[in-house]
Design a protein around this motif. Structure first.
Motif, PDB file in Angstrom:
ATOM      1  N   TYR A 110     -53.042  30.714 -31.992  1.00  0.00           N
ATOM      2  CA  TYR A 110     -52.243  31.833 -31.507  1.00  0.00           C
ATOM      3  C   TYR A 110     -52.630  32.071 -30.054  1.00  0.00           C
ATOM      4  O   TYR A 110     -53.595  31.492 -29.545  1.00  0.00           O
ATOM      5  CB  TYR A 110     -52.453  33.088 -32.368  1.00  0.00           C
ATOM      6  N   GLY A 111     -51.861  32.901 -29.363  1.00  0.00           N
ATOM      7  CA  GLY A 111     -52.083  33.112 -27.942  1.00  0.00           C
ATOM      8  C   GLY A 111     -52.666  34.475 -27.629  1.00  0.00           C
ATOM      9  O   GLY A 111     -52.425  35.444 -28.350  1.00  0.00           O
ATOM     10  N   ILE A 112     -53.431  34.537 -26.565  1.00  0.00           N
ATOM     11  CA  ILE A 112     -53.962  35.797 -26.034  1.00  0.00           C
ATOM     12  C   ILE A 112     -53.529  35.907 -24.576  1.00  0.00           C
ATOM     13  O   ILE A 112     -53.679  34.959 -23.791  1.00  0.00           O
ATOM     14  CB  ILE A 112     -55.501  35.840 -26.106  1.00  0.00           C
ATOM     15  N   SER A 113     -52.980  37.027 -24.187  1.00  0.00           N
ATOM     16  CA  SER A 113     -52.542  37.223 -22.809  1.00  0.00           C
ATOM     17  C   SER A 113     -53.732  37.194 -21.854  1.00  0.00           C
ATOM     18  O   SER A 113     -54.887  37.360 -22.259  1.00  0.00           O
ATOM     19  CB  SER A 113     -51.804  38.561 -22.668  1.00  0.00           C
ATOM     20  N   ALA A 114     -53.443  37.004 -20.577  1.00  0.00           N
ATOM     21  CA  ALA A 114     -54.497  36.879 -19.570  1.00  0.00           C
ATOM     22  C   ALA A 114     -55.403  38.108 -19.529  1.00  0.00           C
ATOM     23  O   ALA A 114     -56.607  37.994 -19.283  1.00  0.00           O
ATOM     24  CB  ALA A 114     -53.874  36.632 -18.197  1.00  0.00           C
ATOM     25  N   ASP A 115     -54.862  39.287 -19.788  1.00  0.00           N
ATOM     26  CA  ASP A 115     -55.677  40.505 -19.747  1.00  0.00           C
ATOM     27  C   ASP A 115     -56.347  40.814 -21.080  1.00  0.00           C
ATOM     28  O   ASP A 115     -57.078  41.811 -21.206  1.00  0.00           O
ATOM     29  CB  ASP A 115     -54.841  41.705 -19.287  1.00  0.00           C
TER      30      ASP A 115
ATOM     31  N   VAL B 109     -44.411  29.825 -25.684  1.00  0.00           N
ATOM     32  CA  VAL B 109     -43.586  30.362 -24.598  1.00  0.00           C
ATOM     33  C   VAL B 109     -44.131  31.688 -24.097  1.00  0.00           C
ATOM     34  O   VAL B 109     -44.312  31.904 -22.887  1.00  0.00           O
ATOM     35  CB  VAL B 109     -42.122  30.518 -25.065  1.00  0.00           C
ATOM     36  N   LEU B 110     -44.429  32.612 -25.007  1.00  0.00           N
ATOM     37  CA  LEU B 110     -44.919  33.928 -24.604  1.00  0.00           C
ATOM     38  C   LEU B 110     -46.301  33.848 -23.975  1.00  0.00           C
ATOM     39  O   LEU B 110     -46.593  34.533 -22.986  1.00  0.00           O
ATOM     40  CB  LEU B 110     -44.945  34.873 -25.810  1.00  0.00           C
ATOM     41  N   THR B 111     -47.161  33.004 -24.537  1.00  0.00           N
ATOM     42  CA  THR B 111     -48.510  32.871 -23.995  1.00  0.00           C
ATOM     43  C   THR B 111     -48.476  32.306 -22.578  1.00  0.00           C
ATOM     44  O   THR B 111     -49.174  32.793 -21.677  1.00  0.00           O
ATOM     45  CB  THR B 111     -49.368  31.965 -24.897  1.00  0.00           C
ATOM     46  N   ARG B 112     -47.658  31.283 -22.380  1.00  0.00           N
ATOM     47  CA  ARG B 112     -47.547  30.680 -21.045  1.00  0.00           C
ATOM     48  C   ARG B 112     -47.046  31.707 -20.032  1.00  0.00           C
ATOM     49  O   ARG B 112     -47.572  31.803 -18.921  1.00  0.00           O
ATOM     50  CB  ARG B 112     -46.605  29.483 -21.085  1.00  0.00           C
ATOM     51  N   ASN B 113     -46.034  32.464 -20.409  1.00  0.00           N
ATOM     52  CA  ASN B 113     -45.468  33.433 -19.478  1.00  0.00           C
ATOM     53  C   ASN B 113     -46.406  34.606 -19.206  1.00  0.00           C
ATOM     54  O   ASN B 113     -46.260  35.288 -18.189  1.00  0.00           O
ATOM     55  CB  ASN B 113     -44.127  33.943 -20.012  1.00  0.00           C
ATOM     56  N   ALA B 114     -47.361  34.827 -20.121  1.00  0.00           N
ATOM     57  CA  ALA B 114     -48.344  35.900 -19.913  1.00  0.00           C
ATOM     58  C   ALA B 114     -49.597  35.386 -19.232  1.00  0.00           C
ATOM     59  O   ALA B 114     -50.582  36.123 -19.105  1.00  0.00           O
ATOM     60  CB  ALA B 114     -48.702  36.538 -21.251  1.00  0.00           C
ATOM     61  N   GLY B 115     -49.570  34.110 -18.800  1.00  0.00           N
ATOM     62  CA  GLY B 115     -50.743  33.530 -18.165  1.00  0.00           C
ATOM     63  C   GLY B 115     -51.930  33.437 -19.084  1.00  0.00           C
ATOM     64  O   GLY B 115     -53.088  33.446 -18.640  1.00  0.00           O
ATOM     65  N   GLY B 116     -51.652  33.360 -20.385  1.00  0.00           N
ATOM     66  CA  GLY B 116     -52.714  33.423 -21.372  1.00  0.00           C
ATOM     67  C   GLY B 116     -53.254  32.083 -21.820  1.00  0.00           C
ATOM     68  O   GLY B 116     -52.969  31.038 -21.228  1.00  0.00           O
ATOM     69  N   THR B 117     -54.039  32.120 -22.879  1.00  0.00           N
ATOM     70  CA  THR B 117     -54.645  30.926 -23.444  1.00  0.00           C
ATOM     71  C   THR B 117     -54.421  30.890 -24.948  1.00  0.00           C
ATOM     72  O   THR B 117     -54.205  31.930 -25.583  1.00  0.00           O
ATOM     73  CB  THR B 117     -56.161  30.893 -23.169  1.00  0.00           C
TER      74      THR B 117
ATOM     75  N   ARG C   1     -54.693  45.078 -28.310  1.00  0.00           N
ATOM     76  CA  ARG C   1     -54.041  46.377 -28.556  1.00  0.00           C
ATOM     77  C   ARG C   1     -52.612  46.213 -29.056  1.00  0.00           C
ATOM     78  O   ARG C   1     -52.047  47.132 -29.645  1.00  0.00           O
ATOM     79  CB  ARG C   1     -54.018  47.198 -27.257  1.00  0.00           C
ATOM     80  N   THR C   2     -52.020  45.050 -28.770  1.00  0.00           N
ATOM     81  CA  THR C   2     -50.647  44.778 -29.199  1.00  0.00           C
ATOM     82  C   THR C   2     -50.590  43.394 -29.823  1.00  0.00           C
ATOM     83  O   THR C   2     -51.213  42.461 -29.321  1.00  0.00           O
ATOM     84  CB  THR C   2     -49.671  44.837 -28.005  1.00  0.00           C
ATOM     85  N   ILE C   3     -49.854  43.282 -30.919  1.00  0.00           N
ATOM     86  CA  ILE C   3     -49.650  41.985 -31.565  1.00  0.00           C
ATOM     87  C   ILE C   3     -48.155  41.740 -31.683  1.00  0.00           C
ATOM     88  O   ILE C   3     -47.420  42.581 -32.208  1.00  0.00           O
ATOM     89  CB  ILE C   3     -50.292  41.934 -32.965  1.00  0.00           C
ATOM     90  N   ILE C   4     -47.707  40.608 -31.157  1.00  0.00           N
ATOM     91  CA  ILE C   4     -46.317  40.194 -31.332  1.00  0.00           C
ATOM     92  C   ILE C   4     -46.317  39.035 -32.325  1.00  0.00           C
ATOM     93  O   ILE C   4     -46.947  38.006 -32.088  1.00  0.00           O
ATOM     94  CB  ILE C   4     -45.688  39.783 -30.000  1.00  0.00           C
TER      95      ILE C   4
END
Length: 380
Positions: free
Chosen positions: A77-82, A51-59, A127-130
């Motif tokens: 695990y997911g990584i945000s688009a940036d 859910v969080l990865t999708r909303n962050a446009g990540g992979t 820089r941030t891990i959730i």
């Protein structure tokens, strides 16, 4: 009419995206002109990463890690688009679902794989891990996770202990001389949806140990181990956080994350709601529909449904809940701010049979509730 669908998964039956699709089909059958917005949700447990990865446009990223018994597995695990934020789920590396029932034994399981996931994310330069910590197979106070990041747990003779639940009672000191220095450069936020302390009658061992395979003797042993870990860690880090709400989450990983990762604990549902901008979407809705597999007393103390109910009350938007099992009374639903709650089960059947037709049942239940809601609007 604008309807917002924001459900959690139905464990064992439907992912949150599938619940959204079933509910949307039911809505459009009842009211084809409806404007429908779907937002798959999670509360910090299983499903939060996607859910969080999708909303962050990540992979999603795959990593080879250890399962709760030390066997090599692939976890995602997911990584945000940036590239700045990683979204990790403890269950993917240290989850109960990774074990066969005969393997459940929190004396022997470890969170080492979760630490390996964290290390893999550090390798990506985040820089941030959730970190979502629901669904664990472990009661090791987070020492496995910490060991994968360089911590050593020593007995009275100075020997390194294996980082499993059984070792906690023997810990005499903690060596942090080889800890991964990158931990100082990241912010770790732990998504936690329980408020239990680390040890005691409401602690990790007594409340959650049995569902992970612990009998009465093992529960007592694990609780004693958590008490010992707390004493040693409080001396080492000059802070006793063992009674902090959430310290007992995921077999004590709540406390372990505070000590070993310098993490902050937050309600998982709040993290997801903020990232999906759910409050803004609720303001635009005439009706909000949510749901999860079981709605009970635990649901009303920090889970997704309660978080949504609070937001909907604030925005003065009615909230309808569809679920597999409904175990709250009308008075409890009213007090929680739930406008309408219904089980999708409409006939006696086995769990397996109910799970096999969950999509159809959610669609039907949503159809009926929207017909009822729409007829009320027309009369109004």
């Amino acid at each position: 009419m604008h309807i917002l669908i924001a459900p959690d998964k139905f464990r064992g039956s439907l992912e949150a995206e599938e619940v959204c699709q079933a509910a949307k089909e039911g809505i459009l059958l009842a009211y084809p002109e409806a404007e429908v917005t779907t937002v798959p949700m999670a509360d910090g447990g299983e499903g939060t990463t996607s859910v969080l990865t999708r909303n962050a446009g990540g992979t999603l990223v795959a990593a080879q890690v250890s399962d709760p018994l030390g066997r090599s597995i692939s976890a995602e695990y997911g990584i945000s688009a940036d590239g700045a934020t990683a979204y990790l789920e403890m269950a993917s590396a240290s989850g109960l679902r990774l074990l066969a029932p005969q393997e459940y034994n929190p004396l022997h399981t470890t969170t080492y794989g979760t630490g390996e996931l964290l290390r893999h994310a550090l390798d990506r330069g985040v820089r941030t891990i959730i970190l979502g910590i629901g669904g664990s197979a472990t009661t090791d106070g987070g020492i496995g996770m910490a060991a994968a990041l360089g911590y050593k747990f020593l007995d009275g003779a100075g020997a390194v202990l294996p980082p499993i639940g059984n070792s906690m009672s023997a810990i005499a000191s903690i060596d942090s001389s080889e800890v991964d220095t990158r931990l100082r450069q990241v912010s770790v936020v732990v998504a936690c949806d329980v408020t239990n302390p680390l040890y005691g009658e409401r602690g990790a061992a007594y409340i959650y140990g049995p569902q992970k395979g612990a009998d009465e003797a093992m529960v007592r042993q694990l609780d004693a181990g958590l008490r010992n870990l707390a004493q040693v860690a409080a001396t080492t880090f000059e802070e006793d956080i063992s009674q902090m709400p959430g310290a007992g989450a995921a077999g004590g990983v709540g406390a372990g994350a505070l000590w070993f990762l310098n993490a902050k604990l937050r309600e998982g549902v709040r993290i997801v709601m903020e990232q999906t901008r759910l409050a803004e979407k609720i303001e635009q809705a005439d009706l909000v529909i949510t749901g999860e597999g079981k709605v009970d007393q635990q649901t009303l103390s920090g889970k997704l449904v309660k978080g949504l109910a609070d937001l909907c009350q604030e925005k003065q938007v009615p909230l309808a809940v569809v679920c597999g099992t409904l175990l709250i009374s009308p008075a409890e639903a009213q007090e929680a701010g739930i406008t309408y709650a219904v089980s999708v089960l409409n006939r006696p059947q086995s769990l397996e049979a109910a799970q096999s037709v969950a999509f159809e049942r959610v669609r039907e239940a949503t159809f009926h509730l929207v017909r009822l809601f729409y007829s009320g609007m027309k009369r109004g």
